[in-house]
Design an enzyme around this catalytic site. Structure first.
Site, PDB file in Angstrom:
ATOM      1  N   LYS A 113      -3.048   4.690 -39.915  1.00  0.00           N
ATOM      2  CA  LYS A 113      -2.726   3.554 -39.031  1.00  0.00           C
ATOM      3  C   LYS A 113      -3.994   2.862 -38.569  1.00  0.00           C
ATOM      4  O   LYS A 113      -4.948   3.525 -38.168  1.00  0.00           O
ATOM      5  CB  LYS A 113      -1.945   4.062 -37.812  1.00  0.00           C
ATOM      6  N   GLU A 144       0.836  -1.204   0.000  1.00  0.00           N
ATOM      7  CA  GLU A 144       0.000   0.000   0.000  1.00  0.00           C
ATOM      8  C   GLU A 144       0.872   1.256   0.000  1.00  0.00           C
ATOM      9  O   GLU A 144       1.991   1.253   0.520  1.00  0.00           O
ATOM     10  CB  GLU A 144      -0.926   0.000   1.224  1.00  0.00           C
ATOM     11  N   SER A 147       4.943   3.840 -26.714  1.00  0.00           N
ATOM     12  CA  SER A 147       4.856   2.784 -25.705  1.00  0.00           C
ATOM     13  C   SER A 147       5.730   1.597 -26.129  1.00  0.00           C
ATOM     14  O   SER A 147       6.892   1.522 -25.750  1.00  0.00           O
ATOM     15  CB  SER A 147       3.392   2.389 -25.518  1.00  0.00           C
ATOM     16  N   ARG A 199      -5.827   6.578 -23.359  1.00  0.00           N
ATOM     17  CA  ARG A 199      -6.160   5.901 -24.620  1.00  0.00           C
ATOM     18  C   ARG A 199      -7.433   5.061 -24.518  1.00  0.00           C
ATOM     19  O   ARG A 199      -8.007   4.702 -25.516  1.00  0.00           O
ATOM     20  CB  ARG A 199      -4.973   5.039 -25.083  1.00  0.00           C
ATOM     21  N   GLN A 200      -7.852   4.769 -23.282  1.00  0.00           N
ATOM     22  CA  GLN A 200      -9.136   4.051 -23.125  1.00  0.00           C
ATOM     23  C   GLN A 200     -10.199   5.126 -22.899  1.00  0.00           C
ATOM     24  O   GLN A 200     -10.705   5.317 -21.792  1.00  0.00           O
ATOM     25  CB  GLN A 200      -9.063   3.070 -21.948  1.00  0.00           C
TER      26      GLN A 200
HETATM   27  C1  R5P Z   1      -2.191   5.766 -30.136  1.00  0.00           C
HETATM   28  O1  R5P Z   1      -3.086   6.112 -30.915  1.00  0.00           O
HETATM   29  C2  R5P Z   1      -1.139   6.695 -29.675  1.00  0.00           C
HETATM   30  O2  R5P Z   1      -1.307   7.962 -30.217  1.00  0.00           O
HETATM   31  C3  R5P Z   1       0.241   6.171 -30.002  1.00  0.00           C
HETATM   32  O3  R5P Z   1       0.424   6.153 -31.411  1.00  0.00           O
HETATM   33  C4  R5P Z   1       0.423   4.790 -29.460  1.00  0.00           C
HETATM   34  O4  R5P Z   1       0.097   4.766 -28.109  1.00  0.00           O
HETATM   35  C5  R5P Z   1       1.821   4.290 -29.655  1.00  0.00           C
HETATM   36  O5  R5P Z   1       1.919   3.018 -29.106  1.00  0.00           O
HETATM   37  P1  R5P Z   1       3.071   2.032 -29.506  1.00  0.00           P
HETATM   38  O6  R5P Z   1       4.367   2.720 -29.246  1.00  0.00           O
HETATM   39  O7  R5P Z   1       2.849   0.849 -28.589  1.00  0.00           O
HETATM   40  O8  R5P Z   1       2.881   1.665 -30.941  1.00  0.00           O
END
Ligand code: R5P
Length: 293
Positions: free
Chosen positions: A188, A33, A219, A91-92
């Protein structure tokens, strides 16, 4: 937190000498905690700004933020503003697959319920989601700072800003317009179940250009690595990356560098990762926050 180190605190102090800066104390109990403490007798009821980035482990950073808000209220603070340079869970922002939560709504309403009435963040994934915060919210956009180190010896015609998807186009446009660069975007698509990313170059022309891919979050690096390969295949001379939030999990750095990216620039919204060139956006933001309150 080590992210907010003495050098950064000194930068903030120099730019905003009127601020009284208190460093929160953080501990973890043996069972995991979180414990926080603000080591002061009282707080000014009129203006308290809580600076806590929601870095990994995000859940812990978030609980600590709520704890700090509560501690500030207990010390007499009334007008509380929260500044989360990196807003986790952004992002969620909708139900993509039936049965999912809108996680960002939970974070924003919890920050308000805890007692904060103002919220500042940097380059949130979808600025529209800030409307879910019941108080006053601000999305700060110092993204041009991340591109600045590349400007100078190159002519405006040589540099092109590319968004890796249409959702990032507004960010690319804003950043490009700050310097008079051209901009465009790739297409994308991400498979919501497997997470697999597909990028279409839309036939854009980047031949002999120095391209800067600009994104909010890096990420796993999958988006950037794939976009970079597409851009080199289209004849780009060099590819650089500028982002607001360098999460850079796992082997992402290696993946990005192997795709041919020359350098990664990031705003300093998260603890530093090796190999990344950081630009101070916190000091810039604190100045704007003080002007807005
Ligand atoms: C998603 O739409 C965000 O804008 C980034 O493009 C995304 O989070 C990048 O994630 P990763 O590095 O895992 O591809």
């Amino acid at each position: 937190m080590s992210w907010l180190d003495d050098a950064l605190i000194n930068n903030i102090r120099q730019d905003a000498p009127e601020l009284h800066i208190i460093k929160a104390q953080y501990k973890e109990f043996p069972d995991g905690e979180s414990y926080v403490r603000l080591p002061v007798e009282a707080l000014d009821p009129d203006e308290t700004v809580i600076l806590q980035t929601l870095s990994p482990p995000q859940d812990k950073s978030f609980i600590q933020l709520l704890q700090i808000i509560d501690a500030a209220l207990n010390l007499g603070a009334d007008k509380i503003a929260v500044f989360t340079p990196y807003m986790a869970y952004a992002r969620q922002d909708k139900v993509f697959l039936k049965g999912e939560p809108v996680s960002i709504r939970l974070l924003l309403t919890s920050i308000y319920a805890a007692g904060a009435r103002f919220l500042f963040t940097i380059d949130i994934h979808n600025p529209d989601s800030l409307s879910l915060f019941p108080g006053k919210s601000y999305n700060l956009m110092p993204t041009h700072l991340a591109v600045k180190p590349l400007v100078g010896e190159r002519s405006n015609k040589d540099i092109m800003i590319i968004a890796p998807d249409k959702g990032a186009l507004q960010r690319a446009k804003m950043t490009a317009e700050a310097f008079g660069f051209e901009y465009d975007y790739l297409d994308k698509q991400r498979d919501r179940i497997t997470g697999e990313v597909i990028i279409d170059d839309r036939g854009i022309s980047v031949r002999d250009k120095t391209v800067v891919i600009i994104d909010d979050i890096i990420s796993t690096g999958g988006t950037i690595a794939l976009a970079t390969k597409k851009l080199y295949a289209k004849g780009a001379r060099d590819v650089y990356v500028a982002c607001s939030h360098a999460l850079l999990v796992g082997d992402s750095y290696v993946k990005i560098k192997s795709s041919g990216v020359k350098e990664i620039f990031s705003l300093n919204t998260l603890p530093p990762k090796p190999g990344v060139t950081y630009i101070d956006a916190i000091t810039w933001s604190v100045k704007r926050i003080l002007e807005s309150l």
